[in-house]
Design a protein around this motif. Structure first.
Motif, PDB file in Angstrom:
ATOM      1  N   GLY A 146      -6.897  17.636  18.518  1.00 48.32           N
ATOM      2  CA  GLY A 146      -7.733  17.473  19.700  1.00 48.32           C
ATOM      3  C   GLY A 146      -7.203  18.210  20.907  1.00 48.32           C
ATOM      4  N   GLY A 147      -6.156  18.957  20.742  1.00 50.69           N
ATOM      5  CA  GLY A 147      -5.598  19.724  21.847  1.00 50.69           C
ATOM      6  C   GLY A 147      -4.503  18.957  22.551  1.00 50.69           C
ATOM      7  N   GLY A 148      -3.873  19.600  23.459  1.00 47.87           N
ATOM      8  CA  GLY A 148      -2.772  18.977  24.172  1.00 47.87           C
ATOM      9  C   GLY A 148      -1.630  19.967  24.302  1.00 47.87           C
ATOM     10  N   MET A 207       2.926   8.600  16.494  1.00 48.90           N
ATOM     11  CA  MET A 207       3.052   9.375  15.261  1.00 48.90           C
ATOM     12  C   MET A 207       1.859  10.312  15.204  1.00 48.90           C
ATOM     13  N   PRO A 208       2.000  11.513  15.744  1.00 53.63           N
ATOM     14  CA  PRO A 208       0.831  12.360  15.964  1.00 53.63           C
ATOM     15  C   PRO A 208       0.343  13.038  14.678  1.00 53.63           C
ATOM     16  N   SER A 209      -0.875  13.505  14.743  1.00 53.88           N
ATOM     17  CA  SER A 209      -1.441  14.400  13.739  1.00 53.88           C
ATOM     18  C   SER A 209      -1.796  15.703  14.442  1.00 53.88           C
TER      19      SER A 209
END
Length: 522
Positions: free
Chosen positions: A100-102, A53-55
């Motif tokens: 944080g990137g990706g 469950m990303p932010s």
């Protein structure tokens, strides 16, 4: 009365035709827009799904227009877009960049904002009345701006006409249906009594008119050309109600032009004009005329054949001195397109224009210069009659000389002249015994001519057989005439007939004088 407790808004209420999404990248993006049109904002919720469950940050565009960036927390976000999206079809496009990137993920989907219902804003009414048919149901949603929790009351003034049927409620409003029960009018009232957080009481009313169902009957197959229709008789009595195309209408009715000389081609009416078809330049029909020198009634007019009416503006060419009656109506445009088809206007004797036709002009016959010996020698050529000749009258030409004559060539001329003709009337020239007076090819027909006092009273008209007046100058002890083309005691223009109103009076002082400048015409 139905009372609805406001509860927490759930994602299920916002699901629209935009459920699901395609995605490119690590995460699947799903965005659901509130399908209800509100004039101040549009609400949406997003869900970013994957193995976790990303932010991160969601960048959103609608119909190619950026709506900004939004924080995503544990795969969820909920926001308002302002200004609101219009009702209709839209497409959203989103990009999600994890915290944080990706790898960037994208998604896109079409969705609809709906306004096909009676939407109620208590504090900002968008609609105050609707019409429904018996048995019809209409979506009905509302919003109370401000309160965190409250009770919204919905009631009908007559449940036998229209009543509210709830389907759900949520934190800022209500949702349900208005059911049309029976013909009549009812008032749906939405009210909020107020509370400690938002003390002002509010209410909104919606007038619902429920129409009775139309009586069904057999369809009549109408043949416009044959003017006949057929239908299959049902098991019951049938009442027929004809439907007509609208009548063609005038923007300006024709008006009479009086005192045009008989047998001339001068128009005796100013043409009427017809309304256009909608916003186009095409007229609804054509003004048709019929002229008679005897008065006709409605029956006689309706008995006239269609080809006895003409679209040409009538003239005095076939008329005698006296009164003429000009009848007119609008012949409707005939088209295979319903919007361009019009019925004829009414043919009524009451619409007649009564026109006064002036005396028939007379003409002179002369011989070319050098044909006859100069006086006192006896002329070899004579014409009878030579003056005061009316149009169509037979003139006899006689030769008494000794030459053999091949024939005689006749030329139509107003007057053998190289330039303007000047005709002058002095005080002593005005003689006669009725209301018409002629001298040197110019005639005046007046309401009253006092030949003793040299006065013209009650208006009148000058006509000439010599060509067209270009100027009329009047010298008199009292000048009160007026009319089109007159300035003071002088008229200028170009016409074979010139009218005046008022009086030209001499008061017995012997000063009346007219100078007519006339341009000959062939």
């Amino acid at each position: 009365m139905i009372q609805i407790k406001k509860t927490i808004l759930t994602l299920a209420l916002l699901i629209t035709a935009a459920t699901g999404a395609w995605a490119e990248g690590y995460y699947n993006i799903n965005i659901n827009f509130d399908p209800v049109y509100k004039p101040e904002f549009t609400f949406f919720m997003c869900n970013v799904m994957g193995p976790d469950m990303p932010s991160g940050t969601l960048y959103l565009s609608v119909d190619g227009v950026s709506k900004g960036s939004f924080d995503v927390d544990n795969g969820m976000c909920s926001r308002q877009i302002s200004p609101a999206l219009d009702a209709g079809d839209h497409t959203w496009y989103a990009e999600f960049i994890p915290e944080g990137g990706g790898e960037k993920s994208t998604g896109q989907r079409s969705f609809t904002i709906d306004q096909d219902f009676a939407y109620v804003y208590i504090d900002d009414p968008e609609q105050s009345s609707i019409e429904m048919g018996v048995g019809e149901s209409r979506n009905f949603r509302g919003h109370v701006d401000g309160p965190e929790s409250s009770e919204v009351n919905i009631s009908s003034s007559n449940d036998n006409v229209a009543k509210f049927r709830a389907s759900s409620s949520y934190s800022y409003g209500f949702e349900g249906y208005i059911d049309a029960v029976g013909a009549g009018t009812a008032t749906i009232t939405v009210s909020f009594a107020g509370n400690k957080n938002y003390k002002a009481a509010q209410s909104k009313t919606l007038t619902v008119t429920v129409l009775a169902p139309a009586a069904s009957g057999p369809e009549v197959a109408w043949n416009k050309t044959a003017k006949t229709g057929t239908f299959t008789m049902p098991g019951g009595n049938v009442t027929l109600e004809p439907e007509y195309y609208p009548q063609a209408a005038l923007t300006a009715a024709p008006t009479a032009i009086n005192n045009v000389p008989a047998t001339t081609d001068g128009a005796i009416v100013k043409a009427g004009t017809v309304k256009n078809i909608g916003e186009t330049a095409n007229a609804q029909g054509t003004v048709m005329y019929y002229v008679s020198q005897t008065a006709l009634d409605d029956d006689a007019l309706l008995a006239l054949a269609a080809d006895q009416w003409t679209a040409d503006v009538p003239t005095a060419e076939s008329l005698a001195q006296g009164q003429a009656y000009v009848y007119y109506y609008v012949r409707g445009n005939d088209s295979d397109t319903d919007a361009e088809n019009f019925s004829d206007g009414d043919i009524l004797a009451a619409n007649a224009l009564t026109v006064t036709i002036a005396a028939e002009p007379t003409y002179a016959v002369t011989f070319a210069e050098g044909v006859n010996p100069e006086p006192p020698a006896q002329p070899e050529w004579t014409a009878s009659p030579a003056t005061g000749v009316k149009k169509g009258e037979t003139v006899t030409v006689t030769y008494t000389g000794s030459k053999k004559v091949i024939g005689v060539k006749a030329e139509k001329k107003a007057k053998a002249s190289a330039g303007p003709v000047t005709v002058t009337w002095n005080n002593d020239d005005i003689t006669g015994s009725d209301n018409s007076f002629t001298k040197d090819g110019v005639t005046i027909t007046a309401g009253d001519i006092d030949f003793d006092e040299k006065d013209f009273k009650g208006g009148g008209t000058f006509t000439t057989t010599l060509g067209n007046f270009t100027k009329i100058e009047v010298t008199t002890s009292r000048w009160q005439a007026s009319g089109e083309g007159w300035s003071g005691s002088t008229w200028t223009g170009n016409a074979s007939s010139v009218s005046f109103s008022g009086e030209i009076m001499d008061r017995g002082e012997g000063t009346v004088k007219f100078v007519f400048t006339i341009e000959p015409t062939n």
